[in-house]
Design a protein around this motif. Sequence first.
Motif, PDB file in Angstrom:
ATOM      1  N   VAL A  66       0.796  -1.118  -0.013  1.00 22.18           N
ATOM      2  CA  VAL A  66      -0.115   0.299   0.100  1.00 22.18           C
ATOM      3  C   VAL A  66       0.772   1.095  -0.080  1.00 22.18           C
ATOM      4  CG1 VAL A  66      -1.788   1.481   1.450  1.00 22.18           C
ATOM      5  CG2 VAL A  66      -2.023  -0.985   1.178  1.00 22.18           C
ATOM      6  N   ILE A  68       5.204   3.054   0.158  1.00 20.46           N
ATOM      7  CA  ILE A  68       6.603   2.774  -0.127  1.00 20.46           C
ATOM      8  C   ILE A  68       7.317   3.930   0.591  1.00 20.46           C
ATOM      9  CG2 ILE A  68       8.080   3.019  -2.144  1.00 20.46           C
ATOM     10  CD1 ILE A  68       6.451   1.070  -3.765  1.00 20.46           C
ATOM     11  N   ALA A  84       6.263   5.293  -8.150  1.00 20.98           N
ATOM     12  CA  ALA A  84       5.489   4.923  -7.087  1.00 20.98           C
ATOM     13  C   ALA A  84       4.033   5.398  -6.807  1.00 20.98           C
ATOM     14  CB  ALA A  84       6.253   4.959  -5.697  1.00 20.98           C
ATOM     15  N   LYS A  89       0.590   3.781  -5.269  1.00 17.99           N
ATOM     16  CA  LYS A  89       1.281   3.715  -3.851  1.00 17.99           C
ATOM     17  C   LYS A  89       1.110   5.041  -3.120  1.00 17.99           C
ATOM     18  CE  LYS A  89       2.039  -0.662  -5.304  1.00 17.99           C
ATOM     19  NZ  LYS A  89       1.344  -1.501  -4.803  1.00 17.99           N
ATOM     20  N   ASN A 116      -2.727  10.134  -4.639  1.00 16.11           N
ATOM     21  CA  ASN A 116      -2.261   9.194  -3.662  1.00 16.11           C
ATOM     22  C   ASN A 116      -1.487  10.429  -2.819  1.00 16.11           C
ATOM     23  OD1 ASN A 116      -2.922   6.553  -3.985  1.00 16.11           O
ATOM     24  ND2 ASN A 116      -1.548   6.764  -6.049  1.00 16.11           N
TER      25      ASN A 116
END
Length: 337
Positions: A66, A68, A84, A89, A116
């Motif tokens: 989920v 990084i 990412a 992520k 994100n």
Amino acid sequence: MGFNVGIIGCGSITRFRHAPEYKANPFVEEIVFYDRNIERAESLAAEFGGRVAVKLDDLLTDPTIVAISDCSSNEAHHIHTSKALLSGKHVLCEKPIALSVKHAEEIARAERKSGNKLMVDHNQRFTKAHQKAKEIVEKKELGEVLTFKTNFGHQGPEEWGITKSNATWFFKKERSPFGVAGDLGIHKIDLIHYLLDDEIEDAHAFHGALDKVDEHGNPIEVCDNVVCVLKTKKGRLGTASFSWTYYGKEDNSTTIYCQKGIIKIYHQANSQLVIEMNDGTVTHYELEQIQTNDNQTNTGVIDAFIACIVNDETPPVTSREAIASLKVIEKILDIEV
């Protein structure tokens, strides 16, 4: 309900900070390690009970991961963090966010496009002494802030890096062109912005490679010392020194001079915050020791990052704030943008 996290880059920052703090967080089930040098990834996976991603894409496409941490060296952040984010992520990126404001804006665009969360590891905001100092400044307990001075110096990254060698990437211009300003200085710029709820808009500085040599015995290509004079948007004046040549005890102190007194942060080992009022009153706060290279304690960064994902909150250090600090570093080093 837990989830897995991935870490890109398996150097000292991963081993001493990110990996142990993820391991201790109750929401994290497993850590997946990736490094170009697979032995490093295997070593940390064995130490922390995680597993290894052989290729970076294995990490980015793993649906169980989920979040990084991008702990790659500075020149790769804009590539890895952007990728990412666009792979779905949430990302905690090591500082500096990038090696130029231009590259940092690339990351910010990926953040907006992905939707994100992106947090940048400016960890000085998370110490109890700095949080208490901010509260005192915010409440104007000592009146307005007039001036400040801040220092961050130690014996250099060759004492801390994974190879313990002066062949360290921190000394290479193509990989870490800001030198000590990008390693230590950017932390204190972010701290001043945080403590004063202000931004530095003007900077004049001297910088140079005064003492450090590379593995061939030549002076390093980047600065090992910076001394600067700063002015904020609200008109506060200050000085800052960043050094890799403090060949004694680490100095991570800050002083804030206000209308009614002085706030001294991390000047004394046992009283991490001291308030000296102009009527002679002195108050000592015993809060916690500052984390140093020799004293690895929980920074609170990983817990804050995981909490902002679990609770769907804005990260406590945003890309906008990280870019604001990066702009100051470019000014300090007089980098053309």
